[in-house]
Design an enzyme around this catalytic site. Structure first.
Site, PDB file in Angstrom:
ATOM      1  N   GLU A  36     -20.098  -1.654  -5.231  1.00  0.00           N
ATOM      2  CA  GLU A  36     -19.105  -2.710  -4.284  1.00  0.00           C
ATOM      3  C   GLU A  36     -18.031  -1.121  -3.496  1.00  0.00           C
ATOM      4  O   GLU A  36     -18.030  -0.639  -3.649  1.00  0.00           O
ATOM      5  CB  GLU A  36     -17.697  -2.162  -5.948  1.00  0.00           C
ATOM      6  CG  GLU A  36     -16.389  -3.329  -5.938  1.00  0.00           C
ATOM      7  CD  GLU A  36     -15.836  -3.448  -6.766  1.00  0.00           C
ATOM      8  OE1 GLU A  36     -16.428  -3.050  -7.727  1.00  0.00           O
ATOM      9  OE2 GLU A  36     -14.535  -4.127  -6.792  1.00  0.00           O
ATOM     10  N   ARG A 262     -25.338   4.899 -18.481  1.00  0.00           N
ATOM     11  CA  ARG A 262     -25.087   5.214 -17.603  1.00  0.00           C
ATOM     12  C   ARG A 262     -24.948   6.577 -17.456  1.00  0.00           C
ATOM     13  O   ARG A 262     -25.726   7.160 -18.472  1.00  0.00           O
ATOM     14  CB  ARG A 262     -23.311   4.709 -17.002  1.00  0.00           C
ATOM     15  CG  ARG A 262     -22.585   4.814 -18.016  1.00  0.00           C
ATOM     16  CD  ARG A 262     -21.409   4.375 -18.077  1.00  0.00           C
ATOM     17  NE  ARG A 262     -20.802   4.737 -16.385  1.00  0.00           N
ATOM     18  CZ  ARG A 262     -20.250   4.211 -15.284  1.00  0.00           C
ATOM     19  NH1 ARG A 262     -20.434   2.490 -15.752  1.00  0.00           N
ATOM     20  NH2 ARG A 262     -19.745   4.015 -14.671  1.00  0.00           N
ATOM     21  N   LYS A 272     -14.835   6.091  -9.807  1.00  0.00           N
ATOM     22  CA  LYS A 272     -14.369   6.024  -8.113  1.00  0.00           C
ATOM     23  C   LYS A 272     -13.188   6.398  -8.387  1.00  0.00           C
ATOM     24  O   LYS A 272     -12.154   6.617  -7.562  1.00  0.00           O
ATOM     25  CB  LYS A 272     -14.903   4.251  -7.694  1.00  0.00           C
ATOM     26  CG  LYS A 272     -16.331   4.739  -7.019  1.00  0.00           C
ATOM     27  CD  LYS A 272     -16.666   3.670  -6.289  1.00  0.00           C
ATOM     28  CE  LYS A 272     -17.251   3.017  -7.763  1.00  0.00           C
ATOM     29  NZ  LYS A 272     -18.190   1.752  -7.180  1.00  0.00           N
TER      30      LYS A 272
HETATM   31  P1  ATP Z   1     -17.223   3.566 -11.027  1.00  0.00           P
HETATM   32  O1  ATP Z   1     -16.905   3.171 -12.865  1.00  0.00           O
HETATM   33  O2  ATP Z   1     -18.563   4.570 -11.255  1.00  0.00           O
HETATM   34  O3  ATP Z   1     -16.226   3.511 -10.105  1.00  0.00           O
HETATM   35  P2  ATP Z   1     -18.997   1.166 -10.169  1.00  0.00           P
HETATM   36  O4  ATP Z   1     -19.185   0.893 -12.019  1.00  0.00           O
HETATM   37  O5  ATP Z   1     -17.665   0.726 -10.298  1.00  0.00           O
HETATM   38  O6  ATP Z   1     -18.445   2.491 -10.708  1.00  0.00           O
HETATM   39  P3  ATP Z   1     -20.427  -0.158  -8.636  1.00  0.00           P
HETATM   40  O7  ATP Z   1     -20.444   0.262  -6.886  1.00  0.00           O
HETATM   41  O8  ATP Z   1     -20.068  -1.315  -9.342  1.00  0.00           O
HETATM   42  O9  ATP Z   1     -19.894   1.398  -9.145  1.00  0.00           O
HETATM   43  O10 ATP Z   1     -21.783   0.159  -9.345  1.00  0.00           O
HETATM   44  C1  ATP Z   1     -23.020  -0.574  -8.466  1.00  0.00           C
HETATM   45  C2  ATP Z   1     -24.053   0.251  -9.570  1.00  0.00           C
HETATM   46  O11 ATP Z   1     -24.314   0.756  -9.867  1.00  0.00           O
HETATM   47  C3  ATP Z   1     -23.864  -0.990 -10.712  1.00  0.00           C
HETATM   48  O12 ATP Z   1     -25.352  -1.708 -11.173  1.00  0.00           O
HETATM   49  C4  ATP Z   1     -23.358   0.233 -11.800  1.00  0.00           C
HETATM   50  O13 ATP Z   1     -23.715  -0.272 -13.319  1.00  0.00           O
HETATM   51  C5  ATP Z   1     -24.279   0.933 -11.713  1.00  0.00           C
HETATM   52  N1  ATP Z   1     -23.558   1.811 -11.885  1.00  0.00           N
HETATM   53  C6  ATP Z   1     -22.561   2.950 -11.499  1.00  0.00           C
HETATM   54  N2  ATP Z   1     -22.084   3.875 -11.724  1.00  0.00           N
HETATM   55  C7  ATP Z   1     -23.626   4.253 -12.416  1.00  0.00           C
HETATM   56  C8  ATP Z   1     -23.750   5.126 -13.192  1.00  0.00           C
HETATM   57  N3  ATP Z   1     -22.722   6.447 -13.789  1.00  0.00           N
HETATM   58  N4  ATP Z   1     -24.879   5.326 -13.755  1.00  0.00           N
HETATM   59  C9  ATP Z   1     -25.841   5.065 -13.374  1.00  0.00           C
HETATM   60  N5  ATP Z   1     -25.244   3.475 -12.566  1.00  0.00           N
HETATM   61  C10 ATP Z   1     -23.915   3.312 -12.420  1.00  0.00           C
HETATM   62 MG    MG Z   2     -17.884  -1.794 -10.324  1.00  0.00          MG
END
Ligand code: ATP
Ligand code: MG
Length: 561
Positions: A36, A262, A272
């Site tokens: 995202e 994760r 983020k």
């Molecule tokens: P955050 O919680 O850090 O803001 P998010 O999950 O909202 O992250 P996205 O941009 O939606 O961020 O994530 C893109 C991809 O990265 C998704 O498939 C998500 O599952 C994966 N991802 C995000 N954070 C992690 C993590 N800590 N470990 C493994 N994969 C992750």
């Molecule tokens: Mg997300």
């Protein structure tokens, strides 16, 4: 780029794919990474990037980069560019083009209408608060919205009105008609579309209704022919909805969702939203602050793409949530820098030392190796004169038991040069040391003394060969293991997360950096001090700044014990 096949062919996801392959011989793997664009990528994303891209590579399949851009309120083109840049830097390329969920807005709209026509979706006009209230709790069932039984014609008309902008934000939304008493909260008539009178970075003014993540994600996967949709464990419940949506619309391709744990890293914040708070409160400078574990921050700190890939390979992919040791990340970069960093001397907290038995014109040039075990990395010259700088902590004025470095009446060896003996110190009227006055034994170059014990070795830089530089030393940003878990994570900040020192590097090295000689490695091991890299963002030709990437040894763990 070296493929890390071994590790990626040894996890539960690989076994799933292997089984799938067995059952369908025409199968070709197609994964995706769906960020995202509401922030920079971090080391957690790197885990997902490595998994998706490496698996695709392993099976000669494809991995798409798809921006999951369904929330224009939080997204920004600046984030899109940084994400593209970081994935490329990590060494991965996507198949064909970059995809955006927003490309499918029209298709998504049509699929939403399909659900309405099947009486599986309705326009709700409860307020946001009422929707929450009607949803019930984990222990009590929800109740139906009074708008739930609108007929199909009316729903189609209202949805059209939503699209045309006839409603204000929050006045109406489209919901799936599933089951308000489902034991899975996500299935209690989830919202599929909401109204946002906001410009979108891709579609501009075209839309004022935006699909929710759960609706857009599964359909985007399906449109792109994704076979395996990997996400983190917290999306386990969303899988029910993922499958419900795809089952009830006329799509051909039905990808399968699989969840993995994760990455959680000790002493780190990865969310983020929380990183954004750290920036807003000026606790860190930006998304590329070396104290946070964004890809940009790690790169600036001196981490290489291969060290990050190595880390992701080492931590593996499992279904168990756990907290990874920070020292594992440091191990990966230290190991790599040990192989390739150029050895040179730097004095971070200088104190002057005068060798009284050498005259002012005395000069020797020593050619020293750039790496003790790798002659192919070449050599460089250092200049030896009668005035040099050493580290303050390598000299003690007062007697300290077991102190092995320089003190009055004792000897040390200057790295690559002679044994010297401290005789006295010269102070200013405030009692500060101006210089340490020493005797230089010119018979000791490259020779072990036979008549006395072999002294400790310290690093140094001659005044003539010194170039004033800034050194930024980093420690953990938080002083507790799991700040991510703490509501008030800001109360656990380490006040010493950055220390700035002004000292010297070897002038000969600074000249090479300034000339931007491309074959000079910009990663250094400042002997006895640590691994450093040039801070390319803040350095200027006449002001070089170095970031400490990692200590020479795992000091952190030693301290803990
Ligand atoms: P955050 O919680 O850090 O803001 P998010 O999950 O909202 O992250 P996205 O941009 O939606 O961020 O994530 C893109 C991809 O990265 C998704 O498939 C998500 O599952 C994966 N991802 C995000 N954070 C992690 C993590 N800590 N470990 C493994 N994969 C992750
Ligand atoms: Mg997300």
């Amino acid at each position: 780029m070296k493929t890390t096949i071994k590790k990626y062919s040894n996890n539960f996801i690989y076994n799933i794919i292997k089984e799938d392959l067995k059952r369908n011989k025409y199968f070709s793997l197609h994964t995706r990474f769906p960020p995202e664009p509401n922030g920079y990528l971090h080391i957690g994303h790197a885990k997902s990037i490595c998994l998706n891209f490496e698996l695709a590579k392993l099976y000669n399949g494809y991995c798409n980069l798809r921006f999951d851009d369904t929330n224009p309120l939080k997204e920004n083109i600046k984030y899109i560019n940084s994400i593209i840049n970081d994935i490329k830097w990590l060494g991965y390329t996507w198949s064909k083009k970059i995809y955006y969920s927003s490309e499918y807005f029209l298709q998504l709209y049509e699929y939403a209408k399909e659900l309405i026509k099947k009486d599986l979706a309705y326009v709700d006009q409860l307020t946001k608060e009422q929707i929450r209230e009607y949803r019930g709790t984990l222990t009590t069932p929800g109740k139906n919205s009074p708008y739930r039984n609108r007929n199909i014609e009316e729903n189609l008309k209202l949805f059209e009105k939503m699209k045309k902008g006839n409603f204000n934000e929050g006045e109406a939304c489209l919901r799936a008609k599933i089951d308000m008493s489902s034991s899975c909260m996500i299935m209690r008539d989830p919202v599929l579309y909401r109204i946002l009178h906001t410009q979108h970075h891709q579609t501009k003014e075209k839309w004022c209704i935006y699909p929710m993540y759960d609706f857009a994600h599964c359909i985007s996967d399906s449109i792109e022919g994704i076979t395996h949709s990997f996400c983190t464990l917290e999306f386990q419940d969303n899988k029910l909805l993922y499958n419900w949506i795809l089952k009830n619309i006329s799509v051909v391709n039905h990808p399968k969702q699989y969840e993995f744990a994760r990455l959680n890293l000790k002493y780190s914040i990865l969310s983020k939203r929380k990183i954004q708070i750290l920036i807003e409160k000026k606790i860190i400078n930006n998304w590329d602050d070396p104290r946070i574990q964004t890809i940009a921050g790690l790169r600036r700190k001196g981490y290489t793409a291969s060290s990050i890939r190595k880390f992701c390979e080492k931590i593996g992919v499992t279904k168990q949530n756990n907290l990874i040791e920070f020292s594992m990340l440091e191990y990966c970069i230290r190991n790599e820098l040990n192989e390739k960093a150029i050895r040179t001397m730097a004095v971070l907290e200088p104190i002057k030392l005068y060798l009284y038995n050498l005259d002012d014109n005395y000069q020797e040039i020593f050619t020293v190796p750039n790496h003790p075990k790798k002659p192919e990395l070449g050599t460089h010259e250092i200049i030896f004169t009668n005035t040099i700088y050493i580290e303050q902590e390598d000299f003690k004025e007062k007697y300290e038991k077991n102190y092995k470095r320089l003190k009055i009446g004792e000897e040390v060896r200057l790295r690559y040069a002679y044994i010297i003996k401290a005789e006295k110190i010269e102070k200013d009227k405030n009692g500060n040391i101006i210089q340490i006055i020493c005797f230089c034994d010119l018979n000791t170059l490259g020779k072990k003394p036979t008549d006395r014990k072999n002294p400790a070795v310290i690093h140094w830089i001659s005044k003539k060969n010194s170039f004033l530089s800034e050194f930024r030393l980093y420690e953990k940003l938080f002083n507790i293991h799991n700040p991510e878990q703490e509501k008030n994570f800001l109360s656990f900040l380490n006040p010493n997360s950055i220390t700035i020192k002004h000292g010297f590097i070897e002038k000969k090295i600074s000249e090479k950096i300034q000339k931007k000689i491309t074959n000079i490695n910009l990663f250094f091991q400042f002997e006895r001090v640590g691994y450093f890299c040039l801070d390319v963002i803040d350095s200027k030709k006449n002001k070089l700044i170095f970031n400490r990437t990692v200590n020479l040894r795992d000091i952190w763990n030693i301290k803990k014990k």
